[in-house]
Design an enzyme around this catalytic site. Structure first.
Site, mmCIF file in Angstrom:
data_model
loop_
_atom_site.group_PDB
_atom_site.id
_atom_site.type_symbol
_atom_site.label_atom_id
_atom_site.label_comp_id
_atom_site.label_asym_id
_atom_site.label_seq_id
_atom_site.Cartn_x
_atom_site.Cartn_y
_atom_site.Cartn_z
ATOM 1 N N ASP A 259 16.167 0.521 0.964
ATOM 2 C CA ASP A 259 14.807 0.126 1.341
ATOM 3 C C ASP A 259 14.752 -0.052 2.861
ATOM 4 O O ASP A 259 15.766 -0.406 3.488
ATOM 5 C CB ASP A 259 14.429 -1.193 0.650
ATOM 6 C CG ASP A 259 12.928 -1.339 0.452
ATOM 7 O OD1 ASP A 259 12.465 -1.291 -0.707
ATOM 8 O OD2 ASP A 259 12.193 -1.505 1.462
ATOM 9 N N TYR B 32 -2.727 10.163 0.963
ATOM 10 C CA TYR B 32 -1.848 9.808 -0.169
ATOM 11 C C TYR B 32 -1.910 10.916 -1.226
ATOM 12 O O TYR B 32 -0.871 11.399 -1.703
ATOM 13 C CB TYR B 32 -2.332 8.470 -0.738
ATOM 14 C CG TYR B 32 -1.505 7.863 -1.844
ATOM 15 C CD1 TYR B 32 -0.312 7.204 -1.565
ATOM 16 C CD2 TYR B 32 -1.928 7.902 -3.170
ATOM 17 C CE1 TYR B 32 0.436 6.606 -2.572
ATOM 18 C CE2 TYR B 32 -1.186 7.317 -4.190
ATOM 19 C CZ TYR B 32 -0.010 6.663 -3.890
ATOM 20 O OH TYR B 32 0.732 6.068 -4.898
ATOM 21 N N THR C 23 2.343 -4.245 -8.265
ATOM 22 C CA THR C 23 3.375 -4.220 -7.227
ATOM 23 C C THR C 23 2.730 -4.657 -5.910
ATOM 24 O O THR C 23 1.576 -5.074 -5.879
ATOM 25 C CB THR C 23 3.933 -2.793 -7.048
ATOM 26 O OG1 THR C 23 2.922 -1.997 -6.433
ATOM 27 C CG2 THR C 23 4.349 -2.166 -8.370
HETATM 28 N N1 LIG Z 1 1.709 0.343 -7.760
HETATM 29 C C1 LIG Z 1 0.925 1.319 -8.154
HETATM 30 O O1 LIG Z 1 -0.185 1.090 -8.688
HETATM 31 C C2 LIG Z 1 1.381 2.748 -7.973
HETATM 32 C C3 LIG Z 1 0.649 3.764 -8.624
HETATM 33 C C4 LIG Z 1 1.055 5.070 -8.457
HETATM 34 C C5 LIG Z 1 2.185 5.378 -7.711
HETATM 35 N N2 LIG Z 1 2.872 4.363 -7.091
HETATM 36 C C6 LIG Z 1 4.051 4.740 -6.309
HETATM 37 O O2 LIG Z 1 5.153 3.947 -6.679
HETATM 38 C C7 LIG Z 1 6.114 3.946 -5.622
HETATM 39 C C8 LIG Z 1 6.644 2.536 -5.423
HETATM 40 O O3 LIG Z 1 5.601 1.715 -4.913
HETATM 41 P P1 LIG Z 1 5.286 0.263 -5.507
HETATM 42 O O4 LIG Z 1 3.977 0.341 -6.174
HETATM 43 O O5 LIG Z 1 6.446 -0.268 -6.221
HETATM 44 O O6 LIG Z 1 5.008 -0.546 -4.126
HETATM 45 P P2 LIG Z 1 5.822 -1.698 -3.381
HETATM 46 O O7 LIG Z 1 5.140 -1.812 -2.062
HETATM 47 O O8 LIG Z 1 5.925 -2.890 -4.241
HETATM 48 O O9 LIG Z 1 7.288 -1.074 -3.191
HETATM 49 C C9 LIG Z 1 7.525 -0.011 -2.292
HETATM 50 C C10 LIG Z 1 8.874 -0.210 -1.607
HETATM 51 O O10 LIG Z 1 9.062 0.888 -0.694
HETATM 52 C C11 LIG Z 1 9.610 0.353 0.496
HETATM 53 N N3 LIG Z 1 9.341 1.249 1.634
HETATM 54 C C12 LIG Z 1 8.185 1.404 2.335
HETATM 55 N N4 LIG Z 1 8.367 2.262 3.357
HETATM 56 C C13 LIG Z 1 9.665 2.680 3.289
HETATM 57 C C14 LIG Z 1 10.449 3.565 4.069
HETATM 58 N N5 LIG Z 1 9.948 4.198 5.133
HETATM 59 N N6 LIG Z 1 11.748 3.758 3.711
HETATM 60 C C15 LIG Z 1 12.278 3.104 2.643
HETATM 61 N N7 LIG Z 1 11.585 2.245 1.889
HETATM 62 C C16 LIG Z 1 10.289 2.042 2.198
HETATM 63 C C17 LIG Z 1 8.943 -0.997 0.667
HETATM 64 O O11 LIG Z 1 9.665 -1.827 1.553
HETATM 65 C C18 LIG Z 1 8.939 -1.486 -0.772
HETATM 66 O O12 LIG Z 1 10.121 -2.219 -1.064
HETATM 67 C C19 LIG Z 1 5.395 4.539 -4.401
HETATM 68 O O13 LIG Z 1 5.826 5.889 -4.216
HETATM 69 C C20 LIG Z 1 3.932 4.500 -4.805
HETATM 70 O O14 LIG Z 1 3.177 5.488 -4.161
HETATM 71 C C21 LIG Z 1 2.493 3.071 -7.209
#
Ligand SMILES: NC(=O)c1ccc[n+]([C@@H]2O[C@H](COP(=O)([O-])OP(=O)(O)OC[C@H]3O[C@@H](n4cnc5c(N)ncnc54)[C@H](O)[C@@H]3O)[C@@H](O)[C@H]2O)c1
Length: 276
Positions: A37, A158, A193
């Protein structure tokens, strides 16, 4: 991939949300887990949770938008565990706002974390996964917004990156079919999240942190999926999809209509073509 026990998973963005939940799910299957991360404190927090469960785990600082850092991550994980069987290219960020006002720095940030990261991850890990000859699986996290732009408004950058992640995954799934390495693309709707606050980790070089949208204000408009799932539920879906080598992982039945609507519009264009 059927056998998880004693094998190794690496999860980017593993310090929070879906990445943390996948790390815990892999640990409960008896896997070793490397958590990467950009927020090292968050990654170390999850590593400590896993160590407390008796799981072999490491935390690594990695900005997935940097090829050098992803290469260094691969060296660290192969160095520690000797092999990698599950690679989750999961880190992702969202920048709210219409495309007409999306700046070059916004594009660089979103493209780097959501798309380039997947390319770097595959290039850094796949050659050694193939070489080790033990099979494996790659999970790329896209979104329901990677299957239909109707999933949300004001998230054009996105959507663009998440469509591309679907394309890479589809092609890779076909390419690796005969090598015993499966590929899935995770396309969730809303999950509980910290994604709304993705701007917390925007690097200084690209403008620094951005405040989240005001509480209760949905920047993605009325088409956004309504139900917000527990990430642990999504993680269980991922484990099941790895077992069955299922390409598309969708999480919310109500998002089906958005995908159908997009493809119906494309089919209508073919109908119009055939009619002349
Ligand atoms: N939460 C939702 O509703 C949702 C829906 C569809 C897709 N997603 C996808 O799920 C994935 C995870 O996101 P999440 O929802 O758990 O969000 P989150 O913000 O809780 O977790 C994302 C993590 O990625 C890390 N991160 C950010 N930039 C980074 C970088 N440059 N290098 C390494 N790590 C980095 C952050 O520090 C964080 O720990 C993402 O790809 C997001 O697009 C989430």
């Amino acid at each position: 991939m059927q056998n998880f026990k004693g094998r190794t998973a690496v999860v980017t963005g593993g310090g929070s949300g879906i990445g943390r939940a996948m790390s815990l799910a892999f640990a409960s299957e008896g896997m070793n887990v490397a958590i990467a991360d950009i927020d090292i404190a968050a990654a170390e927090g999850v590593r400590d949770e896993l160590l407390a469960l008796g799981v072999r785990s490491i935390a690594a600082h990695c900005n997935v938008a940097s090829r050098e850092e992803v290469d260094a991550l691969a060296d660290a994980v192969f160095g520690e565990f000797g092999a990698v069987h599950v690679l989750c290219n999961n880190a992702g960020v969202v920048r709210y706002g219409p495309l007409k006002s999306t700046t070059p720095a916004d594009w660089e940030w979103v493209n780097g974390v959501n798309l380039q990261s997947v390319i770097y991850g595959v290039q850094a890990f796949l050659p050694r996964m193939r070489e080790q000859g033990e099979g494996g699986h790659i999970v790329n996290t896209s979104s329901i917004a990677g299957l239909s732009y109707l999933a949300g408004e004001n998230i054009g950058s996105y959507v663009a990156t998440k469509y591309a992640v679907v394309g890479i995954s589809e092609d890779l799934h076909r390419e690796l079919e005969k090598e015993g390495i499966g590929v899935s693309v995770l396309c969730p709707g809303g999950v509980q999240t910290r994604i709304l606050d993705a701007g917390r980790n925007r690097p200084a070089a690209l403008g620094g942190p951005i405040a989240p949208p005001p509480r209760g204000q949905d920047p993605t408009g009325e088409h956004a999926p309504q139900t917000s799932l527990d990430p642990a539920v999504v993680a269980r879906m991922v484990v099941a999809a790895i077992r069955s080598n299922q390409l598309y992982i969708v999480t919310h039945p109500e998002t089906r209509v958005m995908v159908a609507e997009r493809f119906e519009a494309i089919m209508a264009a073919f109908d119009a073509l055939e009619k002349g």
